[in-house]
Enzyme design. Structure first.
Site, mmCIF file in Angstrom:
data_model
loop_
_atom_site.group_PDB
_atom_site.id
_atom_site.type_symbol
_atom_site.label_atom_id
_atom_site.label_comp_id
_atom_site.label_asym_id
_atom_site.label_seq_id
_atom_site.Cartn_x
_atom_site.Cartn_y
_atom_site.Cartn_z
ATOM 1 N N HIS B 268 0.127 -1.146 -5.783
ATOM 2 C CA HIS B 268 -1.333 -1.196 -5.869
ATOM 3 C C HIS B 268 -1.953 -1.567 -4.506
ATOM 4 O O HIS B 268 -2.792 -0.835 -3.967
ATOM 5 C CB HIS B 268 -1.732 -2.222 -6.938
ATOM 6 C CG HIS B 268 -3.206 -2.368 -7.135
ATOM 7 N ND1 HIS B 268 -3.898 -1.706 -8.126
ATOM 8 C CD2 HIS B 268 -4.142 -3.079 -6.470
ATOM 9 C CE1 HIS B 268 -5.182 -2.011 -8.065
ATOM 10 N NE2 HIS B 268 -5.359 -2.850 -7.067
ATOM 11 N N GLU B 269 -1.506 -2.676 -3.948
ATOM 12 C CA GLU B 269 -2.063 -3.106 -2.655
ATOM 13 C C GLU B 269 -1.690 -2.118 -1.561
ATOM 14 O O GLU B 269 -2.449 -1.897 -0.615
ATOM 15 C CB GLU B 269 -1.595 -4.522 -2.303
ATOM 16 C CG GLU B 269 -1.974 -5.603 -3.317
ATOM 17 C CD GLU B 269 -3.465 -5.676 -3.637
ATOM 18 O OE1 GLU B 269 -4.284 -5.242 -2.803
ATOM 19 O OE2 GLU B 269 -3.814 -6.141 -4.748
ATOM 20 N N HIS B 272 -4.334 0.504 -1.401
ATOM 21 C CA HIS B 272 -5.485 0.049 -0.587
ATOM 22 C C HIS B 272 -5.143 0.164 0.898
ATOM 23 O O HIS B 272 -5.965 0.600 1.718
ATOM 24 C CB HIS B 272 -5.793 -1.424 -0.900
ATOM 25 C CG HIS B 272 -6.540 -1.659 -2.182
ATOM 26 N ND1 HIS B 272 -7.762 -1.086 -2.444
ATOM 27 C CD2 HIS B 272 -6.242 -2.422 -3.274
ATOM 28 C CE1 HIS B 272 -8.204 -1.493 -3.651
ATOM 29 N NE2 HIS B 272 -7.289 -2.291 -4.174
ATOM 30 N N GLU B 298 -10.709 1.231 -4.922
ATOM 31 C CA GLU B 298 -9.884 0.983 -6.107
ATOM 32 C C GLU B 298 -9.237 2.279 -6.612
ATOM 33 O O GLU B 298 -8.150 2.251 -7.181
ATOM 34 C CB GLU B 298 -10.750 0.339 -7.201
ATOM 35 C CG GLU B 298 -9.983 -0.414 -8.260
ATOM 36 C CD GLU B 298 -9.256 -1.661 -7.754
ATOM 37 O OE1 GLU B 298 -9.557 -2.139 -6.636
ATOM 38 O OE2 GLU B 298 -8.358 -2.132 -8.473
#
Lengths: 504, 504
Positions: B268-269, B272, B298
């Site tokens: 997830h990170e 980003h 997001e």
């Protein structure tokens, strides 16, 4: 009137906190760059450091700051605190020095030194002094000019010393260093001609990095370093940095084939860190929340590295621990052999690898050269020759090339003339503190042997750390030892230690 | 005249670089505080962050900046670059919003939100909504007032949305979220009433932290994350931060009894981080060198976490690798069982632990409450009741207490009204991008299966990353997918995935 000065003092404190904020942010950027930062980020990081440094410089030299400083310094002694007055004095010194240099000259100098550091790196790599020469010549010219702008009594080098060791002069250094040099040379000869040399092969056996890290942490804890107000990280060129007394970081380097790099490096940087962690709370956020000079700072790191870390009693306590972290590298080495090995003394080419005995000679050599460059007695073009002659005279070794000779240190490339003496001054101070401490704490050796180092640290806090920059370096030494600077204690220590060790 | 505007543009660029420098320093301080910093340094660190934030705010709202922005915006289109003009527009928006709030109100608000975050923490711990209520009431009042100062058309919540998802409105959200909610509820029911539930016990077996770390790094590398322009560290609340495109850091959390925390958190990170690492070089040092909205940001993290990281093909490639790092925890678990377990869907109380299927319902609930608070339809005092009713209606679960209910999230305590919708918007966008990408890259699944994720990342760079803030969120989605925002793709994806998995 009183109300006005109260407001002025409040404004002044806010100004100092703002300066401190910039300095802390810059400190973190520097720590990050040297430990963690991704390498591709270097360009933008330079921009950020440049922007914040510029803002800080503007803040320190603005007319408003100048006015505020005047108001504080002219105020009645009863209405502003001692800390405020002393802070204003320190900032005023810096302010006056800054505004004396014409802006365009300072800009030119900044560009020159930024450039010349990378030129030096290349010149060292290629063993080409001539590549570096024109840059160094300009830097020397600037340093001479700056000394003139700043003003001095006696030798122009005094003006440069002021940046690193306030109050120190060429007169004092000449006297102290020549006595030290004259005392060291026969000791070095004694060691060199001794047949009782230590066995050292076991030093270079493999010691796993993670184990070195754990051992280093344990030693820092013994030293009372507070890990809740600091941390230990890996780097290429070790340093300690205090962002503020509650955030003081140590870095070290691990060489799997020479455990000494990490062990003594960590103890050394730990000594710096203890100074910063034990600065008094009431100075936090002021310009006084710092070591009082480079020399006094170095006295703390060298005290721990040498007078504690190379003390036999310290190893009576820690040798088992070291062995437990090693891969059996010391299994055929008894404590006496170990102790002699980590106290091996022999003339060598490279300052940062020098031992307790020969280290100061490397510094004195540089001091004499710097002094000559600044007053014109020595020309940059003659440096390689002068360097090699002095190396032979003081240490009996001649560098095979300039990379290992005159080009070995980075300092000159960024214009840090006047800095080198601090290293030897720190050592002399450390020996004086050591002598004074032993008088007050006769059980010094037993404390080392039991690993109870807190009394040692507390003595240093009481006599050195707690004053921050409230006291001058000379006053620190005078009050702690009852004497002014005196190299005899260092010579006595070395003589007492190395004569039996090398049997001469 | 032309010369003047050239100089103006140059000044403007320097101003932006200075702003960027402050932001990068603040970013580093924040990263450091959340990963490495000694805890005792917290007070001085707050001072430093406070000082630099204040300077940045002054810079962004100074009259000089206002004048510079006017000059750029009034200049002839041909004489300033697109980047400059667009940057000035963005800064002008921020400038106008900032100066519309009276200084004393902003100061009061800053103190309130700083305080209320710690009050919230205590209230959550003690399960005491009444403790937090008066603070939240004031924050809601401020938010309403700010909306009035800023101005809006339609619903006052539109003014708050603008900070996080420029151009988004309540009208659109009502329409999109109600369709999404109506589509999700039967799916959740299908999953809940299914008898084909996954076995999950093996998830909670012990997985050594260092091995999780190595696996996480390998996955980041597969995703084309550049470790020379970033690093992976440990933290408590994971985040990614881009100081600049060449220094983008990922943090993650390791739970030895639930490997999913680190694995899906890192992916997830990492999503980003890929956005930030692939921002175009020509925007470096400008205000446009950033994600274009929270929702689009997001969309990138959720794209990687769900559409890649929870894709069966991805695990066909990586399950062996995961097993090789584990302590044999999966030896009795085949790929199908593993795949179903990491895609377990079930209604739960806590948003940040929610699955792909139920996540958006948590967000819609918060959106409806925020909207009601801002236009006065809902009173803060009624929140616990409203919260629990909606939880039952949408998810079929009722929190046993407020700590696990209305008090679970930190966002409201620092006044971030308007932020929550971004989470669901990001998910909707991600599904749209996923659908469009599969049209252009029909071999999407094979790429996941072979671990060749670079084409996937390049598609995202081409359609999203490369624009920074040059394009609005709506334009990004329209240009990349041919449609405006449309929740059908997410519903379709969930339906196609979960009906066979849960057999309903």
């Amino acid at each position: 009137m009183t109300k006005t000065i109260i407001q002025t003092e409040k404004d002044f404190k806010e100004l100092m906190q703002k300066m401190s904020s910039y300095e802390q942010a810059l400190g973190l950027l520097q720590w990050d760059a040297r430990t963690k930062a991704p390498k591709k980020g270097a360009d933008q990081r330079s921009e950020v450091i440049g922007s914040l440094s510029t803002e800080l410089f503007k803040l320190k030299t603005s007319e408003e700051t100048g006015r505020l400083l005047e108001e504080i310094l002219q105020a009645d002694k009863d209405v502003v605190s001692n800390v405020t007055r002393q802070s204003a004095k320190e900032l005023k010194k810096e302010y006056d020095r800054s505004i004396k240099i014409p802006e365009d000259e300072f800009r030119e100098y900044s560009i020159l030194t930024a450039k010349s550091e990378s030129i030096w790196e290349e010149a060292k790599e290629q063993n080409d002094f001539e590549m570096f020469r024109p840059y160094l010549e300009k830097i020397v010219q600037f340093s001479r000019k700056f000394a003139d702008y700043w003003g001095y009594e006696g030798h122009p080098y005094n003006a440069l010393l002021e940046d690193f060791e306030p109050g120190m002069t060429v007169d004092t250094l000449d006297q102290v260093f020549s006595r030290l040099r004259d005392g060291l040379i026969p000791l070095v000869e004694g060691v060199t001609s001794s047949s009782n040399k230590p066995q050292t092969d076991f030093i270079f056996r493999s010691f796993p990095k993670d184990n070195q890290k754990q051992f280093s942490s344990e030693i820092l804890s013994q030293m009372t370093y507070d890990f809740e107000a600091g941390r230990l990280d890996e780097t290429v060129h070790p340093f300690a940095i205090g962002l503020n007394p509650k955030d003081v970081r140590v870095t070290t380097k691990y060489d799997e084939n020479d455990f000494r790099t990490a062990v003594f490096g960590t103890i050394h940087e730990g000594g710096h860190a203890l100074y910063e962690q034990n600065l008094p709370e009431e100075l936090a956020g002021t310009v006084l929340s710092d070591g009082t000079s480079m020399g006094i700072h170095e006295s703390q790191s060298l005290f721990w590295e040498n007078f504690v870390g190379r003390n036999k009693k310290f190893w009576e306590n820690n040798y088992d621990l070291l062995q437990s972290y090693s891969n059996g590298q010391f299994k055929d080495v008894n404590l006496d052999q170990f102790y002699h090995a980590i106290n091996e003394a022999k003339p060598s080419l490279i300052r940062i690898e020098a031992d307790e005995m020969t280290y100061s000679l490397h510094i004195i050599l540089r001091y004499e050269i710097e002094k000559g460059l600044i007053n014109g007695d020595i020309e940059v073009a003659d440096l390689p020759k002068v360097w090699n002659e002095k190396m032979e005279e003081y240490l009996g070794v001649i560098p095979p090339n300039d990379s290992q000779g005159v080009l070995q240190d980075v300092h000159w490339s960024f214009g840090a003339f006047g800095y080198f003496p601090s290293y030897a001054l720190g050592y002399i101070y450390a020996a004086q503190l050591h002598q004074a401490m032993r008088k007050e704490i006769p059980e010094f050796d037993q404390l080392c042997q039991k690993g109870e180092l807190s009394s040692i640290r507390e003595w240093l806090t009481k006599n050195v750390h707690q004053y921050g920059r409230m006291k001058s370096p000379a006053a620190i030494i005078k009050d702690a030892t009852g004497e002014s600077i005196n190299p005899e204690h260092l010579l006595h220590y070395l003589s007492e230690k190395y004569k039996p060790l090398y049997q001469f």
